[in-house]
Design a protein around this motif. Structure first.
Motif, mmCIF file in Angstrom:
data_model
loop_
_atom_site.group_PDB
_atom_site.id
_atom_site.type_symbol
_atom_site.label_atom_id
_atom_site.label_comp_id
_atom_site.label_asym_id
_atom_site.label_seq_id
_atom_site.Cartn_x
_atom_site.Cartn_y
_atom_site.Cartn_z
ATOM 1 N N UNK A 1 -33.653 29.226 -5.075
ATOM 2 C CA UNK A 1 -33.114 27.934 -5.485
ATOM 3 C C UNK A 1 -31.614 27.873 -5.229
ATOM 4 N N UNK A 2 -31.157 26.723 -4.722
ATOM 5 C CA UNK A 2 -29.736 26.509 -4.432
ATOM 6 C C UNK A 2 -29.083 26.001 -5.716
ATOM 7 N N UNK A 3 -28.604 26.899 -6.538
ATOM 8 C CA UNK A 3 -28.119 26.589 -7.880
ATOM 9 C C UNK A 3 -26.882 25.691 -7.927
ATOM 10 N N UNK A 4 -25.957 25.768 -6.947
ATOM 11 C CA UNK A 4 -24.799 24.852 -7.009
ATOM 12 C C UNK A 4 -25.188 23.379 -7.083
ATOM 13 N N UNK A 5 -26.370 23.035 -6.566
ATOM 14 C CA UNK A 5 -26.849 21.645 -6.628
ATOM 15 C C UNK A 5 -27.020 21.188 -8.072
ATOM 16 N N UNK A 6 -27.322 22.132 -8.978
ATOM 17 C CA UNK A 6 -27.613 21.796 -10.373
ATOM 18 C C UNK A 6 -26.374 21.699 -11.255
ATOM 19 N N UNK A 7 -25.199 21.926 -10.695
ATOM 20 C CA UNK A 7 -23.963 21.889 -11.477
ATOM 21 C C UNK A 7 -23.302 20.513 -11.269
ATOM 22 N N UNK A 8 -23.393 19.624 -12.269
ATOM 23 C CA UNK A 8 -22.912 18.248 -12.103
ATOM 24 C C UNK A 8 -21.462 18.128 -11.662
ATOM 25 N N UNK A 9 -20.584 19.021 -12.165
ATOM 26 C CA UNK A 9 -19.165 18.886 -11.855
ATOM 27 C C UNK A 9 -18.757 19.657 -10.597
ATOM 28 N N UNK A 10 -19.724 20.157 -9.849
ATOM 29 C CA UNK A 10 -19.427 20.822 -8.576
ATOM 30 C C UNK A 10 -19.316 19.739 -7.499
ATOM 31 N N UNK A 11 -18.110 19.498 -7.025
ATOM 32 C CA UNK A 11 -17.887 18.402 -6.076
ATOM 33 C C UNK A 11 -17.388 18.921 -4.732
ATOM 34 N N UNK A 12 -17.741 20.163 -4.423
ATOM 35 C CA UNK A 12 -17.344 20.691 -3.118
ATOM 36 C C UNK A 12 -18.004 19.879 -2.019
ATOM 37 N N UNK A 13 -17.357 19.825 -0.863
ATOM 38 C CA UNK A 13 -17.861 18.996 0.232
ATOM 39 C C UNK A 13 -19.278 19.338 0.637
ATOM 40 N N UNK A 14 -19.617 20.628 0.652
ATOM 41 C CA UNK A 14 -20.950 21.026 1.094
ATOM 42 C C UNK A 14 -22.022 20.591 0.094
ATOM 43 N N UNK A 15 -21.754 20.842 -1.187
ATOM 44 C CA UNK A 15 -22.716 20.445 -2.221
ATOM 45 C C UNK A 15 -22.876 18.925 -2.233
ATOM 46 N N UNK A 16 -21.769 18.221 -2.075
ATOM 47 C CA UNK A 16 -21.830 16.758 -2.036
ATOM 48 C C UNK A 16 -22.700 16.285 -0.880
ATOM 49 N N UNK A 17 -22.597 16.950 0.260
ATOM 50 C CA UNK A 17 -23.426 16.590 1.411
ATOM 51 C C UNK A 17 -24.907 16.781 1.131
ATOM 52 N N UNK A 18 -25.244 17.874 0.446
ATOM 53 C CA UNK A 18 -26.643 18.123 0.086
ATOM 54 C C UNK A 18 -27.125 17.046 -0.890
ATOM 55 N N UNK A 19 -26.279 16.714 -1.860
ATOM 56 C CA UNK A 19 -26.653 15.674 -2.834
ATOM 57 C C UNK A 19 -26.885 14.335 -2.140
#
Length: 219
Positions: A62-80
């Motif tokens: 599981x890609x856990x950074x996706x589950x952290x609401x306040x994680x706004x890194x560019x890569x995670x944002x792209x996945x979201x």
């Protein structure tokens, strides 16, 4: 991660199965690649709960950074953003908009002859409902962010504000279906969250009480 969109939508089971969901006991499950990424997403629908989890296609971890609401890194944002695109497609293909708002508008029309008005050009989704004799508000319908009611969820929700005696408002506020009035006098007005599981009979009684209260009030 839980997504709140099913609070305002119903699942069309036949369309969901045709879209690719698989029925497992009382749940519907879908696994789909996120185009342009090395991830896939699992969607699980159980009742009014939609759970979204993202996994690495190579490791199945599981890609856990996706589950952290306040994680706004560019890569995670792209996945979201890819997940949001999929959820928009899901809305169009598998979901039906909940009609609580339309039911209440129909009730007001049939019971009081009310014709909703949209007095603000910049908020065309906000409607005022006025009494027949005094032409005063007895209800307001609008759409606001969940966070405006202190609810830590993404997205927006339909609400109705109605006028009631202060002691009744105190009794009703539970911060589940009934909240202190949004953007209005909290002593005299109550906000109703227009959810699918709303007690429609009770809300209709409260609307009728609001109407009567406004009409009988001294000018």
């Amino acid at each position: 991660m839980l997504y709140p969109i099913l609070e305002q939508y119903n699942v069309n089971r036949e369309k969901a199965l045709a879209y690719g969901f698989v029925a497992l006991a009382d749940t519907l499950c879908l696994q789909k690649a996120l185009e342009g990424t090395e991830f896939y997403v699992k969607l699980t629908i159980a009742g009014k709960r939609l759970e979204v989890n993202v996994f690495d296609s190579d490791t199945d971890e599981e890609y856990l950074p996706f589950n952290v609401p306040d994680n706004i890194s560019g890569y995670v944002t792209g996945v979201r953003e890819k997940v949001e695109e999929l959820l928009e497609e899901l809305k169009e293909q598998c979901l039906v908009k909940s009609n609580v708002k339309l039911q209440l508008l129909a009730y007001c029309s049939q019971t009081f002859g009310t014709v909703p008005e949209a007095p603000w050009a910049d908020t065309p989704y906000a409607f005022t409902l006025k009494t027949a004799r005094k032409n005063k508000w007895y209800a307001l319908l609008t759409t606001i962010p969940y966070k405006s009611l202190g609810i830590e969820q993404a997205g927006r929700v339909d609400i109705m504000n109605i006028k009631l005696p202060p002691e009744k408002i105190t009794q009703l506020v539970d911060r589940v279906s009934f909240y202190p009035a949004y953007h209005m006098n909290k002593k005299h007005w109550l906000t109703v969250l227009l959810k699918k599981d709303l007690d429609m009979a009770l809300v209709q009684e409260l609307i009728a009480e609001s109407y009567s209260l406004v009409e009988k009030r001294k000018a």
